[in-house]
Design a protein around this motif. Sequence first.
Motif, PDB file in Angstrom:
ATOM      1  N   LEU A   1       0.843  -1.196   0.000  1.00 30.99           N
ATOM      2  CA  LEU A   1       0.000   0.000   0.000  1.00 30.99           C
ATOM      3  C   LEU A   1       0.881   1.251   0.000  1.00 30.99           C
ATOM      4  N   VAL A   2       0.579   2.179  -0.891  1.00 31.77           N
ATOM      5  CA  VAL A   2       1.268   3.470  -0.927  1.00 31.77           C
ATOM      6  C   VAL A   2       0.212   4.562  -0.835  1.00 31.77           C
ATOM      7  N   ILE A   3       0.382   5.490   0.081  1.00 27.96           N
ATOM      8  CA  ILE A   3      -0.508   6.646   0.188  1.00 27.96           C
ATOM      9  C   ILE A   3       0.318   7.888  -0.096  1.00 27.96           C
ATOM     10  N   ARG A   4      -0.117   8.631  -1.111  1.00 22.78           N
ATOM     11  CA  ARG A   4       0.559   9.884  -1.443  1.00 22.78           C
ATOM     12  C   ARG A   4      -0.293  11.035  -0.925  1.00 22.78           C
TER      13      ARG A   4
ATOM     14  N   PHE B   1       4.301  14.018   0.581  1.00 24.72           N
ATOM     15  CA  PHE B   1       4.513  13.142   1.725  1.00 24.72           C
ATOM     16  C   PHE B   1       3.987  11.763   1.342  1.00 24.72           C
ATOM     17  N   VAL B   2       4.791  10.726   1.548  1.00 27.53           N
ATOM     18  CA  VAL B   2       4.440   9.372   1.105  1.00 27.53           C
ATOM     19  C   VAL B   2       4.537   8.400   2.273  1.00 27.53           C
ATOM     20  N   VAL B   3       3.521   7.536   2.374  1.00 24.85           N
ATOM     21  CA  VAL B   3       3.522   6.439   3.344  1.00 24.85           C
ATOM     22  C   VAL B   3       3.512   5.125   2.569  1.00 24.85           C
ATOM     23  N   GLU B   4       4.401   4.201   2.923  1.00 26.73           N
ATOM     24  CA  GLU B   4       4.402   2.858   2.346  1.00 26.73           C
ATOM     25  C   GLU B   4       4.141   1.874   3.480  1.00 26.73           C
ATOM     26  N   SER B   5       3.065   1.096   3.318  1.00 28.08           N
ATOM     27  CA  SER B   5       2.633   0.199   4.398  1.00 28.08           C
ATOM     28  C   SER B   5       2.831  -1.250   3.984  1.00 28.08           C
ATOM     29  N   HIS B   6       3.328  -2.060   4.900  1.00 28.38           N
ATOM     30  CA  HIS B   6       3.532  -3.489   4.655  1.00 28.38           C
ATOM     31  C   HIS B   6       2.215  -4.217   4.903  1.00 28.38           C
ATOM     32  N   SER B   7       1.398  -4.311   3.868  1.00 24.98           N
ATOM     33  CA  SER B   7       0.083  -4.941   3.967  1.00 24.98           C
ATOM     34  C   SER B   7       0.178  -6.380   3.468  1.00 24.98           C
ATOM     35  N   GLU B   8      -0.420  -7.293   4.221  1.00 24.37           N
ATOM     36  CA  GLU B   8      -0.315  -8.707   3.878  1.00 24.37           C
ATOM     37  C   GLU B   8      -1.601  -9.266   3.285  1.00 24.37           C
ATOM     38  N   VAL B   9      -2.729  -8.614   3.505  1.00 23.95           N
ATOM     39  CA  VAL B   9      -4.014  -9.166   3.080  1.00 23.95           C
ATOM     40  C   VAL B   9      -4.490  -8.440   1.835  1.00 23.95           C
ATOM     41  N   TYR B  10      -4.852  -9.198   0.815  1.00 23.53           N
ATOM     42  CA  TYR B  10      -5.372  -8.635  -0.431  1.00 23.53           C
ATOM     43  C   TYR B  10      -6.626  -9.394  -0.815  1.00 23.53           C
TER      44      TYR B  10
ATOM     45  N   GLY C   1      -9.700  -6.474  -4.834  1.00 20.64           N
ATOM     46  CA  GLY C   1      -9.263  -5.138  -5.208  1.00 20.64           C
ATOM     47  C   GLY C   1      -8.977  -4.230  -4.037  1.00 20.64           C
ATOM     48  N   ARG C   2      -8.805  -4.784  -2.840  1.00 18.78           N
ATOM     49  CA  ARG C   2      -8.513  -3.968  -1.661  1.00 18.78           C
ATOM     50  C   ARG C   2      -7.333  -4.575  -0.911  1.00 18.78           C
ATOM     51  N   VAL C   3      -6.682  -3.779  -0.089  1.00 20.03           N
ATOM     52  CA  VAL C   3      -5.660  -4.295   0.812  1.00 20.03           C
ATOM     53  C   VAL C   3      -5.981  -3.838   2.225  1.00 20.03           C
ATOM     54  N   LYS C   4      -5.652  -4.686   3.161  1.00 19.93           N
ATOM     55  CA  LYS C   4      -5.861  -4.352   4.575  1.00 19.93           C
ATOM     56  C   LYS C   4      -4.527  -3.947   5.172  1.00 19.93           C
ATOM     57  N   SER C   5      -4.552  -2.852   5.933  1.00 22.87           N
ATOM     58  CA  SER C   5      -3.315  -2.341   6.518  1.00 22.87           C
ATOM     59  C   SER C   5      -3.574  -1.886   7.942  1.00 22.87           C
TER      60      SER C   5
END
Length: 596
Positions: A548-551, A567-576, A579-583
């Motif tokens: 997951l990347v949030i800009r 400002f950028v956040v990169e999250s280590h998401s394991e669940v997909y 069409g969605r990811v859980k973080s």
Amino acid sequence: MNVISIFPRAGMSVDGWRVIRELGNGGFAVVFLVEKHGRRSALKVARHRDSSGDEKQTHARTLRELAALLLLDHPNIVKHRGYGYSEHGNVYLALEYIDGWTLAEWAERKHPTVREVLQVFDKLCSALSYMHSRGVLHRDLKLSNVLIRKSDGEPIIIDFSCANYSLAEELTDAGLPPGTDRFRAPEQFQWLREHKAEHRAKYAFQVADEIFAIGAMLYELLTDPRPTEIQARFSLNSTVALPPPARALNVRVPEALNDLVASVLSRDPAKRPVDTEALRRELGELLAYSSAEYLTPVHPPSEQRQEEPSEQRVPPVADPSLPGAPTRSVRGWRGLLGGLAALIVLVVAGGFWLSQGEPPQPREPQVASAPPAPSSPHSAPLTSAAPAMSPVSPPPVPSTGLATAAPKEGSTVKTTPSPEVPPQGRQPRGRAKATAVADCATMTLVAALAAGCPGAQMRPESFTCPADAEEVMREDLRWRVNQRFVLTLNARHGPDDDVWFTAGSEVVGVVPKGVPSDQRAVTPPGTRFYGKAYFLSDRMGRSEGPALVIRYDRVKLPGQDERPICFVVESHSEVYEDGRVKSYNSGGGYVVDRWP
């Protein structure tokens, strides 16, 4: 907020006014429903805040509101009925009591047609034209400061606590006048930036500011089926990014009306109508020469229907076999892709991109035409009779998807012919043929990706931080590249929650309490970050590396205005899934000058 006076309660009396109940509670006053000699009124009692440091200024503000109302007498402006002092010394205003809905509530419950909305704004412009001719500026026009009276459907402008009039004493210490940031004209923020070092400089509020606020209100009603909800929305006055055209978000908006709204929201005040009377004439022109599409509800009533709290609202999908018919909700991956296809309309047809220098100018939208109006309109045009209002419903449930109808994959959007008689003073506008952009906008995400349509990628494009954002971060915010801040990624959920993020969705992050002191000095708790979520599809479903990347491209510190950032956040998401990811909703991000 501390109040150093005692306010009346139900059953008590203030100068002969019997208090029935509290109606509202604002920053400078508390409003009560009162009765005297069998006549009901609204009693607005001034409140003093410790933060103001001057009780006399609080009273002076209330008396200035009274002075502005004494200059006015119009059927669409709230009327005064006297003033006085409570037994605790608080000045009060007695005002006409309006039993009605706010403009946002009316839009959700009435399901008005395009024509009905224009009739309301025609009357508002009439009131504003009269007000301005008397030297009065409201300075806080917004959806909650207009009431639609239940008895006759008339719009009434209320709350003149921020109003100003010719030769009135200036009571504001800040550079900008009081008001609501979302409805401020963009030139106010530009002025603030240019005069930030001049502590005694004051922005000269103009009629052009008032016209922009009217345009923002109209844009909200035309594009948002649930305007009462608290949710992230496109900024209407950003000097960095333009909002999408109204028609790109809602194909029911007639083309001529879309063009008018774009001109009213222009970044250049000279391109807006010269005054509110000119704006009223343009609205009148649309009303006089309106076609069948103006008799269609602005939003399908099914999109505005209140749902049970336990239900999860999903993006509606239009049935192309029923032009103009209500949309029906679908669940699962088809509903998700429909919402993402609607997002493509925003990105491709709306021209929502970051500026590398001067803000881009609005372009004529290349979008599909509005569906034909149903043979029997859902609601009749607004008249002097009481409007047929929908029953009062439970509080709205926050929407989890965009409320823009998206056609089924492979379907064709039908077009409506232009009116036979074009509005006078406007050039006849032919219906453009469907372009590749419009074709992409009608596809689902899967089809758009397969066709190579622009703007359909879930992965964020590489970017270099715009020069104005770099300057703001370096000079104003005192941020440095690679500086790390801790955020709650989605402010609508708790910091310890696991949250689902959808590609392309708007995200509002917030700085939580308890952050380190070095971060608190530059991004204190309550600071909000505005941006968009993206996926790194090659890492979805894998435990290593961020998926997951949030800009975040805008920030708003407490008590300050929005500013452009990178400002950028990169999250280590394991669940997909679907069409969605859980973080995890807490994470750290970095100030960047480019990405990746």
